[in-house]
Scaffold this motif. Structure first.
Motif, PDB file in Angstrom:
ATOM      1  N   GLU A  98      35.621  44.000  30.120  1.00  0.00           N
ATOM      2  CA  GLU A  98      36.290  44.107  31.548  1.00  0.00           C
ATOM      3  C   GLU A  98      35.751  43.105  32.638  1.00  0.00           C
ATOM      4  OE1 GLU A  98      39.265  45.484  32.259  1.00  0.00           O
ATOM      5  OE2 GLU A  98      39.372  45.235  34.167  1.00  0.00           O
ATOM      6  N   ILE A  99      34.407  43.249  32.682  1.00  0.00           N
ATOM      7  CA  ILE A  99      33.982  41.887  33.739  1.00  0.00           C
ATOM      8  C   ILE A  99      34.125  40.722  33.300  1.00  0.00           C
ATOM      9  CG2 ILE A  99      31.854  41.187  34.574  1.00  0.00           C
ATOM     10  CD1 ILE A  99      30.369  43.999  34.021  1.00  0.00           C
ATOM     11  N   ASN A 100      34.336  40.428  32.105  1.00  0.00           N
ATOM     12  CA  ASN A 100      34.695  39.122  31.347  1.00  0.00           C
ATOM     13  C   ASN A 100      35.961  38.631  32.149  1.00  0.00           C
ATOM     14  OD1 ASN A 100      34.392  36.595  29.922  1.00  0.00           O
ATOM     15  ND2 ASN A 100      35.740  37.709  28.571  1.00  0.00           N
ATOM     16  N   LYS A 101      36.901  39.665  31.803  1.00  0.00           N
ATOM     17  CA  LYS A 101      38.428  39.539  32.167  1.00  0.00           C
ATOM     18  C   LYS A 101      38.417  39.319  33.493  1.00  0.00           C
ATOM     19  CE  LYS A 101      42.429  42.629  32.212  1.00  0.00           C
ATOM     20  NZ  LYS A 101      42.801  43.718  31.516  1.00  0.00           N
ATOM     21  N   GLN A 102      37.894  40.029  34.467  1.00  0.00           N
ATOM     22  CA  GLN A 102      38.405  39.963  35.710  1.00  0.00           C
ATOM     23  C   GLN A 102      37.511  38.883  36.171  1.00  0.00           C
ATOM     24  OE1 GLN A 102      40.341  41.858  37.410  1.00  0.00           O
ATOM     25  NE2 GLN A 102      40.695  43.191  35.671  1.00  0.00           N
ATOM     26  N   ALA A 103      36.348  38.491  35.953  1.00  0.00           N
ATOM     27  CA  ALA A 103      35.784  37.111  36.316  1.00  0.00           C
ATOM     28  C   ALA A 103      36.674  35.968  36.009  1.00  0.00           C
ATOM     29  CB  ALA A 103      34.307  36.985  35.572  1.00  0.00           C
ATOM     30  N   ILE A 104      37.327  36.006  34.748  1.00  0.00           N
ATOM     31  CA  ILE A 104      38.267  35.009  34.511  1.00  0.00           C
ATOM     32  C   ILE A 104      39.412  34.835  35.357  1.00  0.00           C
ATOM     33  CG2 ILE A 104      39.615  33.990  32.672  1.00  0.00           C
ATOM     34  CD1 ILE A 104      37.681  34.927  30.715  1.00  0.00           C
ATOM     35  N   LYS A 105      39.812  35.917  35.611  1.00  0.00           N
ATOM     36  CA  LYS A 105      41.290  36.025  36.540  1.00  0.00           C
ATOM     37  C   LYS A 105      40.617  35.244  38.033  1.00  0.00           C
ATOM     38  CE  LYS A 105      43.913  39.917  35.576  1.00  0.00           C
ATOM     39  NZ  LYS A 105      44.233  41.438  35.824  1.00  0.00           N
ATOM     40  N   ASN A 106      39.388  35.604  38.189  1.00  0.00           N
ATOM     41  CA  ASN A 106      38.939  34.971  39.760  1.00  0.00           C
ATOM     42  C   ASN A 106      38.368  33.596  39.524  1.00  0.00           C
ATOM     43  OD1 ASN A 106      39.240  37.386  41.945  1.00  0.00           O
ATOM     44  ND2 ASN A 106      38.426  38.392  40.005  1.00  0.00           N
TER      45      ASN A 106
END
Ligand SMILES: *Cc1c(COP(=O)(O)O)cnc(C)c1O
Length: 224
Positions: A98-106
């Motif tokens: 989830e951290i990976n996913k949200q980091a990429i989004k940002n």
């Protein structure tokens, strides 16, 4: 109050060898106390609740480096992903995904530490050493472009027996060396060994720590 925080901060700093980073753990303390430490030059602060950190980020200077140190629920990652400097408490693959996913989004890469469960206390959180070995040998983490594994975080048992505390730090330190050798030899960024709190940071720095998380010894007792 202001002078007390400043004095405490300098006291802690004077005990830290060169190369050890101080994360001032400000959870449950008001923004004014953080400002006192900030005015003395401290820039790295650690918090453990998503809503509390959000409130503080809004009113405090934006050159603060915020570390998240508490158990983080996956549904809260999106709130801190835009600004968090490091998530020290990465304690499950689900959370890291989830951290990976949200980091990429940002459009960011978020630094994380793998939280180890070494202490004898029964806590629900943290990876066992074998968990980490299988996670790293699977290659899953290296495929995640939004997270960068910077090292390890752990808490020793909350006991008075200094030799037992030292033993637990040694386990973490040896494990760090093992991972460095087996998985991160070429990655200079894999360099963080986060252990040591108010009551044991002096032992921690003698046993491999280069990042201490000190709250009470700087800000006083927390009022929950
Ligand atoms: C609260 C906390 C600290 C700081 O503890 P003190 O005893 O106040 O120094 C450090 N690490 C973690 C993970 C914490 O939750």
């Amino acid at each position: 109050m202001t002078d007390e925080v400043a004095n405490n901060l300098h006291g802690v700093l004077s005990h830290l060898p060169e190369g050890v980073k101080l994360v001032a753990i400000s959870k449950f303390h008001p923004a004014e106390k953080i400002t006192s430490a900030y005015n003395e030059g401290q820039r790295v602060f650690g918090e453990s609740h998503e809503q509390e950190i959000a409130r503080k980020v809004e009113v405090l200077p934006n050159d603060i480096e915020w570390h998240f140190i508490g158990h983080l629920q996956t549904n809260k990652v999106k709130y801190i992903a835009p600004y968090i400097s490091m998530i020290e408490s990465a304690d499950s693959l689900k959370l890291i995904k989830e951290i990976n996913k949200q980091a990429i989004k940002n459009n960011r890469v978020i630094d994380i530490l793998l939280e180890l469960h070494i202490a004898e206390e029964a806590t629900k959180y943290g990876f066992s050493l074998d968990d980490v070995r299988s996670l790293l040998s699977s290659g899953t983490l290296k495929e995640m472009t939004g997270v960068r594994v910077r090292g390890l975080m752990m808490m020793a048992s909350n006991i008075d027996d200094k030799s037992q505390i030292a033993k637990e730090f040694d386990v973490a330190n040896e494990f760090f060396k093992e991972l460095k050798r087996d998985y991160f030899m070429a990655e200079d960024y894999f360099d963080c060994r986060s252990w040591g709190m108010s009551h044991d940071y002096d032992i921690a720095v003698e046993h491999g720590s280069n990042m201490v998380r000190v709250g009470t010894a700087i800000f006083g007792e927390r009022e929950y």
